[in-house]
Design an enzyme around this catalytic site. Sequence first.
Site, PDB file in Angstrom:
ATOM      1  N   LYS A 133       6.605   1.636  -8.768  1.00  0.00           N
ATOM      2  CA  LYS A 133       6.434   0.266  -8.263  1.00  0.00           C
ATOM      3  C   LYS A 133       6.011  -0.628  -9.416  1.00  0.00           C
ATOM      4  CE  LYS A 133       4.506  -1.397  -3.891  1.00  0.00           C
ATOM      5  NZ  LYS A 133       3.418  -1.127  -2.935  1.00  0.00           N
TER       6      LYS A 133
HETATM    7  O1  G3P Z   1       2.977  -3.173   1.066  1.00  0.00           O
HETATM    8  C1  G3P Z   1       2.156  -4.176   0.566  1.00  0.00           C
HETATM    9  C2  G3P Z   1       0.934  -4.262   1.398  1.00  0.00           C
HETATM   10  O2  G3P Z   1       0.079  -3.205   1.113  1.00  0.00           O
HETATM   11  C3  G3P Z   1       0.235  -5.539   1.290  1.00  0.00           C
HETATM   12  O3  G3P Z   1      -0.286  -5.752   2.540  1.00  0.00           O
HETATM   13  O4  G3P Z   1      -1.776  -6.717   4.193  1.00  0.00           O
HETATM   14  O5  G3P Z   1      -2.531  -6.475   1.814  1.00  0.00           O
HETATM   15  O6  G3P Z   1      -0.843  -8.173   2.421  1.00  0.00           O
HETATM   16  P1  G3P Z   1      -1.411  -6.839   2.740  1.00  0.00           P
END
Ligand code: G3P
Length: 217
Positions: A83
Amino acid sequence: MKFFVDTAEIDQIAELNDLGMVDGVTTNPSLILKSGRDILEVTREIAALVDGPVSAEVVALDAETMIAEGRKLAAIAPNIAVKVPLTWDGLKACKVLSGEGHMVNVTLCFSANQALLAAKAGASFISPFIGRLDDINLDGMEVISDIRQIYDNYGFETQILAASIRTVNHAYQSAMVGADVMTAPPAVIKAMAAHPLTDKGLAAFMADWEKTGQKII
Ligand code: G3P
């Protein structure tokens, strides 16, 4: 639509994996912190547990070090997707690592133009962050939909990985607009099974069953 699980918690991955719900796993530095685990160790365990791609994120900001980190992460197992962030250096790293045959997931994507660049750099996955766009009153799902149209217009094979999925509605809408994959926390995937009419109907069936006085086993 494929389901990736957005966590580095082995127990939670294993529970969903046993149900056939796990087509892959995504992690990031915040999820590694949350797990309290060593990145190399936990990534190795996850990659051994699931058959599909397991995303492990580089933490360097310059292309050269990203490439070195990416090679180290990719060496953990054949199903590692490296990634990299959607920066100019991240795109350079994507081009080199994908050219070496590694799966690359380009993350922190917030626009269709960024997704177009990632596809041209050879990304296997592009990760638009739906929830974080919605957080600032933009339309995350519109970005997914635009990327779908652009990739289809030109036959790009990069898979659209809807990320930052926070709600069951995000999951539903991602499927409706044709995301190839969504990555969601285990709690969101489990919440997709819930419906108040299911609970109400089941309660009524149980009440009537009780009145029959019968048993099946
Ligand atoms: O896949 C990306 C994710 O982990 C981000 O999620 O909820 O932190 O925006 P969030």
